[in-house]
Design a protein around this motif. Sequence first.
Motif, short mmCIF file in Angstrom:
data_model
loop_
_atom_site.label_atom_id
_atom_site.label_comp_id
_atom_site.label_asym_id
_atom_site.label_seq_id
_atom_site.Cartn_x
_atom_site.Cartn_y
_atom_site.Cartn_z
N UNK A 113 42.60 52.20 52.00
CA UNK A 113 42.90 51.53 53.27
C UNK A 113 42.32 50.11 53.28
N UNK A 114 41.07 49.97 52.85
CA UNK A 114 40.43 48.65 52.87
C UNK A 114 41.06 47.71 51.86
N UNK A 115 41.60 48.25 50.78
CA UNK A 115 42.12 47.40 49.71
C UNK A 115 43.59 47.07 49.81
N UNK A 116 44.25 47.41 50.92
CA UNK A 116 45.66 47.08 51.07
C UNK A 116 45.87 45.57 51.04
N UNK A 117 47.08 45.11 50.71
CA UNK A 117 47.33 43.66 50.65
C UNK A 117 47.01 42.92 51.94
N UNK A 118 47.06 43.61 53.07
CA UNK A 118 46.75 42.95 54.34
C UNK A 118 45.25 42.70 54.48
N UNK A 119 44.43 43.62 53.98
CA UNK A 119 42.97 43.52 54.19
C UNK A 119 42.25 42.95 52.96
N UNK A 120 42.57 43.45 51.78
CA UNK A 120 41.99 42.95 50.52
C UNK A 120 40.46 42.95 50.56
N UNK A 121 39.89 44.09 50.91
CA UNK A 121 38.43 44.22 50.98
C UNK A 121 38.00 45.33 50.03
N UNK A 122 37.02 45.06 49.19
CA UNK A 122 36.38 46.07 48.37
C UNK A 122 35.06 46.47 49.02
N UNK A 123 34.57 47.63 48.68
CA UNK A 123 33.32 48.07 49.28
C UNK A 123 32.14 47.33 48.68
N UNK A 124 31.92 47.49 47.39
CA UNK A 124 30.89 46.75 46.69
C UNK A 124 29.51 47.37 46.70
#
Length: 400
Positions: free
Chosen positions: A124-135
Amino acid sequence: MRNLERLTVETGRVIQRRYLLQRLVQQGQTCTVYQGFDQVLQRVVAIKSAAVEHIPAYRAAIRATAQFAHPNIIDIYDLIVEPDALYIVQEYVDGDDFGTLLQSQLSPYHVVDLGVQVCQALMYAGTPVRKVCHGDLTPSAIIRDRRGSVRVNNFALPGDMLYFSAWNNIGGGGPVFADPELAAGQASDGRRADDTRAVGLLLYQLLAGRNPDARTVEPPADGRLRFVRNVPPEVCELVARTIVRQHPQYIATPEALHAELKVLAEALEPPAPPVSSGQLAPAYQVADDAAVRVPQSQFAPARSGRLLSQPLGGAREASHSDADYAPHSDAGHTVMVDQNELPTAFDTSMSSKLAVARQAAYETNAPPKHVNMPLLILFGLLLFALFFGVGYYLSTVLIH
Protein backbone atom coordinates in the motif's frame (compact mmCIF):
# COMPACT_ATOMS: atom_id res chain seq x y z
CA MET A 1 18.50 10.00 35.80
CA ARG A 2 17.46 12.99 33.73
CA ASN A 3 15.31 10.78 31.47
CA LEU A 4 13.54 9.26 34.49
CA GLU A 5 12.79 12.70 35.90
CA ARG A 6 11.41 13.80 32.54
CA LEU A 7 9.13 10.73 32.36
CA THR A 8 7.81 11.43 35.85
CA VAL A 9 6.95 14.98 34.86
CA GLU A 10 5.37 13.94 31.54
CA THR A 11 2.97 11.38 33.00
CA GLY A 12 -0.23 13.15 34.04
CA ARG A 13 0.43 16.17 31.84
CA VAL A 14 -2.24 17.56 29.49
CA ILE A 15 -0.93 18.67 26.08
CA GLN A 16 -2.68 21.61 24.42
CA ARG A 17 -5.50 21.31 26.95
CA ARG A 18 -6.65 18.17 25.16
CA TYR A 19 -4.39 15.09 25.39
CA LEU A 20 -3.77 13.58 28.82
CA LEU A 21 -0.61 11.47 29.17
CA GLN A 22 -1.86 8.58 31.30
CA ARG A 23 0.96 6.06 31.48
CA LEU A 24 4.31 5.16 29.97
CA VAL A 25 4.13 2.37 27.38
CA GLN A 26 7.63 2.24 25.95
CA GLN A 27 10.92 4.10 26.19
CA GLY A 28 12.75 3.92 22.85
CA GLN A 29 16.02 5.29 21.54
CA THR A 30 14.44 8.19 19.69
CA CYS A 31 11.02 8.62 21.32
CA THR A 32 8.85 7.83 24.31
CA VAL A 33 5.41 6.28 23.84
CA TYR A 34 2.50 6.94 26.19
CA GLN A 35 -1.05 5.78 26.44
CA GLY A 36 -3.10 8.96 26.43
CA PHE A 37 -6.67 10.14 26.39
CA ASP A 38 -8.25 12.60 23.98
CA GLN A 39 -10.48 14.69 26.25
CA VAL A 40 -12.29 16.27 23.30
CA LEU A 41 -13.24 13.13 21.37
CA GLN A 42 -13.29 10.95 24.48
CA ARG A 43 -11.09 8.17 23.16
CA VAL A 44 -7.84 6.44 24.07
CA VAL A 45 -4.85 7.40 21.94
CA ALA A 46 -1.14 6.66 21.70
CA ILE A 47 1.18 9.65 22.03
CA LYS A 48 4.81 9.64 20.92
CA SER A 49 7.15 12.20 22.40
CA ALA A 50 10.27 12.79 20.26
CA ALA A 51 13.30 14.61 21.63
CA VAL A 52 14.51 17.81 20.02
CA GLU A 53 17.33 16.22 18.00
CA HIS A 54 14.89 13.82 16.31
CA ILE A 55 12.14 16.32 15.50
CA PRO A 56 13.21 16.88 11.84
CA ALA A 57 13.12 13.14 11.06
CA TYR A 58 9.70 12.64 12.65
CA ARG A 59 8.21 15.71 10.96
CA ALA A 60 9.40 14.47 7.56
CA ALA A 61 7.94 11.03 8.24
CA ILE A 62 4.58 12.50 9.24
CA ARG A 63 4.44 14.61 6.07
CA ALA A 64 5.06 11.49 3.96
CA THR A 65 2.49 9.29 5.71
CA ALA A 66 -0.20 11.62 7.08
CA GLN A 67 -2.72 10.54 4.42
CA PHE A 68 -2.20 6.81 4.87
CA ALA A 69 -5.40 4.84 5.51
CA HIS A 70 -4.95 1.07 5.58
CA PRO A 71 -6.12 -1.63 8.00
CA ASN A 72 -2.52 -2.83 8.52
CA ILE A 73 -1.07 0.65 9.22
CA ILE A 74 -1.54 2.60 12.46
CA ASP A 75 -3.42 5.86 11.87
CA ILE A 76 -2.00 9.29 12.72
CA TYR A 77 -4.43 11.75 14.33
CA ASP A 78 -2.51 14.88 15.29
CA LEU A 79 0.91 16.53 15.41
CA ILE A 80 1.88 18.96 18.16
CA VAL A 81 5.13 20.92 18.12
CA GLU A 82 6.48 22.45 21.32
CA PRO A 83 9.82 24.18 21.90
CA ASP A 84 11.44 21.14 23.53
CA ALA A 85 9.53 18.20 22.05
CA LEU A 86 7.33 16.90 19.24
CA TYR A 87 4.16 14.97 20.08
CA ILE A 88 2.59 12.58 17.57
CA VAL A 89 -0.96 11.50 18.43
CA GLN A 90 -1.82 8.12 16.93
CA GLU A 91 -4.44 5.42 17.00
CA TYR A 92 -4.10 3.32 20.14
CA VAL A 93 -3.87 -0.39 19.34
CA ASP A 94 -4.66 -2.80 22.17
CA GLY A 95 -2.67 -5.89 21.37
CA ASP A 96 0.62 -7.76 21.57
CA ASP A 97 3.99 -6.32 20.74
CA PHE A 98 6.65 -8.39 18.98
CA GLY A 99 8.20 -9.61 22.23
CA THR A 100 4.85 -10.98 23.37
CA LEU A 101 4.38 -12.69 20.00
CA LEU A 102 7.76 -14.38 20.46
CA GLN A 103 6.66 -15.72 23.84
CA SER A 104 3.37 -16.92 22.34
CA GLN A 105 5.24 -19.49 20.18
CA LEU A 106 3.05 -18.82 17.14
CA SER A 107 2.25 -21.67 14.78
CA PRO A 108 3.82 -21.60 11.28
CA TYR A 109 0.44 -20.62 9.84
CA HIS A 110 0.09 -17.56 12.08
CA VAL A 111 3.68 -16.51 11.36
CA VAL A 112 3.07 -16.76 7.61
CA ASP A 113 -0.18 -14.82 8.03
CA LEU A 114 1.70 -12.09 9.89
CA GLY A 115 4.06 -11.82 6.93
CA VAL A 116 1.13 -11.56 4.52
CA GLN A 117 -0.32 -8.62 6.46
CA VAL A 118 3.01 -6.78 6.78
CA CYS A 119 3.52 -7.14 3.02
CA GLN A 120 0.06 -5.68 2.44
CA ALA A 121 1.06 -2.58 4.38
CA LEU A 122 4.32 -2.25 2.40
CA MET A 123 2.50 -2.72 -0.90
CA TYR A 124 0.00 0.00 0.00
CA ALA A 125 2.73 2.47 0.95
CA GLY A 126 4.78 1.68 -2.15
CA THR A 127 2.08 2.29 -4.77
CA PRO A 128 2.95 4.77 -7.54
CA VAL A 129 0.74 7.38 -5.88
CA ARG A 130 2.55 7.22 -2.51
CA LYS A 131 6.06 5.87 -3.28
CA VAL A 132 7.00 5.42 0.38
CA CYS A 133 9.27 2.70 1.77
CA HIS A 134 9.31 1.82 5.44
CA GLY A 135 13.06 1.83 6.05
CA ASP A 136 12.89 0.91 9.75
CA LEU A 137 10.92 -2.35 9.86
CA THR A 138 12.22 -3.64 13.19
CA PRO A 139 10.30 -5.59 15.86
CA SER A 140 9.29 -2.32 17.53
CA ALA A 141 7.25 -1.40 14.44
CA ILE A 142 4.94 -4.43 14.73
CA ILE A 143 1.90 -4.97 16.93
CA ARG A 144 -0.98 -7.43 16.55
CA ASP A 145 -4.38 -6.42 17.87
CA ARG A 146 -6.85 -8.64 19.71
CA ARG A 147 -8.60 -9.64 16.47
CA GLY A 148 -5.39 -10.86 14.87
CA SER A 149 -4.80 -7.86 12.58
CA VAL A 150 -1.15 -6.91 12.28
CA ARG A 151 -0.50 -3.18 12.49
CA VAL A 152 2.69 -1.55 11.19
CA ASN A 153 4.12 1.67 12.62
CA ASN A 154 7.10 4.01 12.09
CA PHE A 155 6.98 4.40 8.31
CA ALA A 156 9.58 6.63 6.61
CA LEU A 157 11.90 6.93 9.62
CA PRO A 158 15.71 6.48 9.36
CA GLY A 159 16.66 2.84 9.73
CA ASP A 160 18.02 1.44 12.98
CA MET A 161 21.68 0.98 12.02
CA LEU A 162 22.51 -1.14 15.07
CA TYR A 163 19.68 -3.63 14.42
CA PHE A 164 20.22 -4.10 10.69
CA SER A 165 24.00 -4.23 11.00
CA ALA A 166 23.72 -7.05 13.53
CA TRP A 167 21.53 -9.09 11.15
CA ASN A 168 23.64 -8.34 8.10
CA ASN A 169 25.99 -11.28 8.68
CA ILE A 170 23.45 -13.71 7.18
CA GLY A 171 23.96 -14.48 3.53
CA GLY A 172 27.28 -12.82 2.83
CA GLY A 173 26.80 -9.32 4.21
CA GLY A 174 26.76 -6.38 1.79
CA PRO A 175 25.55 -2.81 2.36
CA VAL A 176 23.33 -2.42 5.41
CA PHE A 177 21.03 0.06 3.62
CA ALA A 178 20.47 0.62 -0.08
CA ASP A 179 20.60 4.13 -1.58
CA PRO A 180 21.77 5.95 1.57
CA GLU A 181 21.82 9.24 -0.31
CA LEU A 182 18.02 9.30 -0.59
CA ALA A 183 15.82 10.89 2.07
CA ALA A 184 14.28 8.55 4.64
CA GLY A 185 11.15 6.87 3.27
CA GLN A 186 11.86 7.75 -0.36
CA ALA A 187 11.21 4.70 -2.49
CA SER A 188 13.69 2.91 -4.73
CA ASP A 189 14.18 -0.66 -5.90
CA GLY A 190 17.00 -1.13 -3.42
CA ARG A 191 14.95 0.13 -0.52
CA ARG A 192 12.00 -2.05 -1.48
CA ALA A 193 14.40 -4.99 -1.33
CA ASP A 194 15.58 -3.81 2.11
CA ASP A 195 11.97 -3.73 3.38
CA THR A 196 11.31 -7.18 1.93
CA ARG A 197 14.40 -8.58 3.63
CA ALA A 198 13.30 -6.94 6.88
CA VAL A 199 10.02 -8.90 6.69
CA GLY A 200 12.05 -12.09 6.29
CA LEU A 201 14.09 -11.23 9.38
CA LEU A 202 10.91 -10.74 11.42
CA LEU A 203 9.48 -14.05 10.24
CA TYR A 204 12.72 -15.86 11.01
CA GLN A 205 12.80 -14.53 14.57
CA LEU A 206 9.28 -15.86 15.14
CA LEU A 207 10.29 -19.28 13.79
CA ALA A 208 13.78 -19.56 15.29
CA GLY A 209 14.75 -21.86 18.11
CA ARG A 210 14.85 -19.95 21.42
CA ASN A 211 13.95 -20.15 25.08
CA PRO A 212 10.18 -20.21 25.77
CA ASP A 213 10.36 -16.94 27.74
CA ALA A 214 12.56 -15.05 25.27
CA ARG A 215 11.32 -11.64 24.12
CA THR A 216 14.16 -11.10 21.64
CA VAL A 217 16.18 -13.22 19.23
CA GLU A 218 19.86 -12.53 18.70
CA PRO A 219 21.36 -12.78 15.20
CA PRO A 220 23.20 -16.08 14.71
CA ALA A 221 26.93 -15.46 15.08
CA ASP A 222 27.79 -18.09 12.47
CA GLY A 223 25.25 -16.84 9.91
CA ARG A 224 23.17 -20.02 10.05
CA LEU A 225 19.38 -20.01 10.22
CA ARG A 226 17.99 -22.39 12.85
CA PHE A 227 14.29 -23.19 12.96
CA VAL A 228 12.16 -25.06 15.46
CA ARG A 229 11.10 -28.57 14.52
CA ASN A 230 7.47 -27.93 13.56
CA VAL A 231 8.29 -25.43 10.79
CA PRO A 232 7.52 -26.89 7.32
CA PRO A 233 10.57 -26.90 5.02
CA GLU A 234 8.68 -24.83 2.42
CA VAL A 235 8.37 -22.04 4.98
CA CYS A 236 12.05 -22.32 5.94
CA GLU A 237 13.09 -22.12 2.31
CA LEU A 238 10.91 -19.09 1.65
CA VAL A 239 12.35 -17.25 4.66
CA ALA A 240 15.89 -18.06 3.49
CA ARG A 241 15.11 -16.78 -0.02
CA THR A 242 13.93 -13.53 1.54
CA ILE A 243 16.93 -13.01 3.82
CA VAL A 244 19.91 -14.34 1.84
CA ARG A 245 20.73 -11.85 -0.91
CA GLN A 246 22.95 -14.37 -2.74
CA HIS A 247 20.18 -16.96 -3.00
CA PRO A 248 19.55 -17.87 -6.66
CA GLN A 249 15.81 -17.37 -6.06
CA TYR A 250 16.14 -14.27 -3.91
CA ILE A 251 12.88 -12.41 -3.29
CA ALA A 252 13.35 -8.65 -3.60
CA THR A 253 9.86 -7.11 -3.63
CA PRO A 254 6.93 -7.10 -1.19
CA GLU A 255 4.62 -8.15 -4.02
CA ALA A 256 6.61 -11.31 -4.80
CA LEU A 257 6.90 -12.23 -1.14
CA HIS A 258 3.20 -11.58 -0.57
CA ALA A 259 2.23 -13.90 -3.44
CA GLU A 260 4.30 -16.80 -2.10
CA LEU A 261 3.24 -16.26 1.50
CA LYS A 262 -0.41 -16.34 0.42
CA VAL A 263 0.11 -19.75 -1.17
CA LEU A 264 1.65 -21.10 2.04
CA ALA A 265 -1.04 -19.49 4.22
CA GLU A 266 -3.81 -21.17 2.22
CA ALA A 267 -2.07 -24.54 2.51
CA LEU A 268 -1.30 -24.23 6.23
CA GLU A 269 -4.56 -22.66 7.41
CA PRO A 270 -6.07 -24.85 10.14
CA PRO A 271 -9.71 -25.91 9.86
CA ALA A 272 -12.18 -23.59 11.51
CA PRO A 273 -13.37 -24.83 14.92
CA PRO A 274 -17.01 -25.95 15.08
CA VAL A 275 -19.45 -23.31 16.30
CA SER A 276 -22.06 -24.44 18.78
CA SER A 277 -25.62 -23.24 18.35
CA GLY A 278 -26.29 -19.81 19.79
CA GLN A 279 -22.58 -18.97 20.02
CA LEU A 280 -20.64 -16.81 17.60
CA ALA A 281 -17.14 -17.80 16.53
CA PRO A 282 -14.38 -15.43 17.74
CA ALA A 283 -12.94 -13.07 15.16
CA TYR A 284 -9.48 -14.38 16.01
CA GLN A 285 -8.34 -17.07 18.34
CA VAL A 286 -4.81 -18.06 19.37
CA ALA A 287 -5.13 -21.62 20.57
CA ASP A 288 -2.49 -23.73 22.19
CA ASP A 289 0.22 -25.39 20.14
CA ALA A 290 -1.61 -28.69 19.85
CA ALA A 291 -4.67 -27.06 18.27
CA VAL A 292 -2.97 -24.63 15.89
CA ARG A 293 0.24 -26.22 14.70
CA VAL A 294 0.44 -28.79 11.96
CA PRO A 295 0.88 -32.09 13.83
CA GLN A 296 4.50 -33.08 14.12
CA SER A 297 3.68 -36.64 13.12
CA GLN A 298 2.97 -35.42 9.60
CA PHE A 299 6.67 -34.89 9.01
CA ALA A 300 9.45 -37.35 8.38
CA PRO A 301 12.31 -37.58 10.92
CA ALA A 302 14.82 -34.77 10.80
CA ARG A 303 17.97 -35.15 8.75
CA SER A 304 21.18 -33.77 10.17
CA GLY A 305 22.18 -30.37 8.90
CA ARG A 306 19.90 -29.78 5.95
CA LEU A 307 20.83 -26.62 4.07
CA LEU A 308 18.15 -24.11 3.26
CA SER A 309 19.83 -23.14 0.02
CA GLN A 310 18.60 -26.39 -1.51
CA PRO A 311 15.56 -25.49 -3.69
CA LEU A 312 12.39 -27.36 -2.78
CA GLY A 313 10.78 -29.75 -5.18
CA GLY A 314 14.02 -30.48 -7.06
CA ALA A 315 14.90 -33.75 -8.74
CA ARG A 316 17.80 -34.48 -6.39
CA GLU A 317 17.26 -37.64 -4.39
CA ALA A 318 17.36 -37.66 -0.61
CA SER A 319 20.73 -38.42 0.90
CA HIS A 320 22.21 -38.51 4.37
CA SER A 321 25.39 -36.87 3.16
CA ASP A 322 25.88 -33.16 3.86
CA ALA A 323 27.79 -32.88 0.59
CA ASP A 324 24.50 -33.19 -1.28
CA TYR A 325 23.45 -29.81 0.21
CA ALA A 326 26.39 -27.58 -0.55
CA PRO A 327 25.73 -23.97 0.51
CA HIS A 328 25.00 -21.52 -2.29
CA SER A 329 27.03 -18.53 -1.20
CA ASP A 330 29.98 -16.75 -2.76
CA ALA A 331 31.06 -15.18 0.50
CA GLY A 332 31.66 -18.37 2.44
CA HIS A 333 28.54 -18.11 4.58
CA THR A 334 26.48 -21.21 5.16
CA VAL A 335 22.73 -20.87 5.56
CA MET A 336 21.65 -23.94 7.43
CA VAL A 337 19.22 -25.21 9.99
CA ASP A 338 20.42 -26.62 13.26
CA GLN A 339 20.81 -30.37 13.50
CA ASN A 340 17.72 -32.37 14.48
CA GLU A 341 15.49 -29.28 14.31
CA LEU A 342 13.96 -29.36 10.83
CA PRO A 343 11.75 -32.05 9.27
CA THR A 344 12.83 -33.21 5.86
CA ALA A 345 9.51 -33.24 4.05
CA PHE A 346 5.84 -32.42 4.17
CA ASP A 347 3.26 -35.11 4.64
CA THR A 348 1.70 -36.19 1.35
CA SER A 349 -1.61 -34.51 2.16
CA MET A 350 0.11 -31.21 2.96
CA SER A 351 2.11 -31.37 -0.28
CA SER A 352 -1.11 -31.91 -2.18
CA LYS A 353 -2.66 -28.89 -0.48
CA LEU A 354 0.33 -26.76 -1.46
CA ALA A 355 0.14 -27.92 -5.07
CA VAL A 356 -3.56 -27.10 -5.27
CA ALA A 357 -3.03 -23.71 -3.61
CA ARG A 358 -0.20 -22.80 -5.96
CA GLN A 359 -2.26 -23.77 -8.98
CA ALA A 360 -5.19 -21.69 -7.74
CA ALA A 361 -2.93 -18.71 -7.05
CA TYR A 362 -1.03 -18.64 -10.35
CA GLU A 363 -3.20 -20.21 -13.04
CA THR A 364 -4.91 -17.89 -15.47
CA ASN A 365 -8.66 -18.05 -15.77
CA ALA A 366 -9.95 -19.81 -18.86
CA PRO A 367 -11.78 -17.52 -21.28
CA PRO A 368 -15.57 -17.70 -20.92
CA LYS A 369 -17.45 -19.75 -23.47
CA HIS A 370 -19.50 -17.63 -25.88
CA VAL A 371 -22.78 -18.78 -27.43
CA ASN A 372 -22.75 -18.94 -31.26
CA MET A 373 -25.75 -16.69 -31.89
CA PRO A 374 -25.98 -17.13 -35.71
CA LEU A 375 -26.06 -20.91 -35.31
CA LEU A 376 -28.67 -20.64 -32.57
CA ILE A 377 -30.88 -18.42 -34.76
CA LEU A 378 -30.53 -20.80 -37.72
CA PHE A 379 -31.49 -23.74 -35.51
CA GLY A 380 -34.57 -21.84 -34.32
CA LEU A 381 -35.62 -21.06 -37.88
CA LEU A 382 -35.30 -24.71 -38.88
CA LEU A 383 -37.48 -25.77 -35.96
CA PHE A 384 -40.05 -23.12 -36.90
CA ALA A 385 -40.11 -24.28 -40.56
CA LEU A 386 -40.46 -27.91 -39.49
CA PHE A 387 -43.38 -27.24 -37.17
CA PHE A 388 -45.00 -24.94 -39.79
CA GLY A 389 -44.70 -27.62 -42.48
CA VAL A 390 -46.17 -30.32 -40.25
CA GLY A 391 -49.04 -28.05 -39.23
CA TYR A 392 -49.79 -27.10 -42.86
CA TYR A 393 -49.75 -30.71 -43.96
CA LEU A 394 -52.08 -31.82 -41.16
CA SER A 395 -54.54 -28.98 -41.84
CA THR A 396 -54.63 -29.87 -45.55
CA VAL A 397 -55.32 -33.55 -44.86
CA LEU A 398 -58.05 -32.82 -42.34
CA ILE A 399 -59.86 -30.31 -44.58
CA HIS A 400 -59.92 -32.68 -47.61
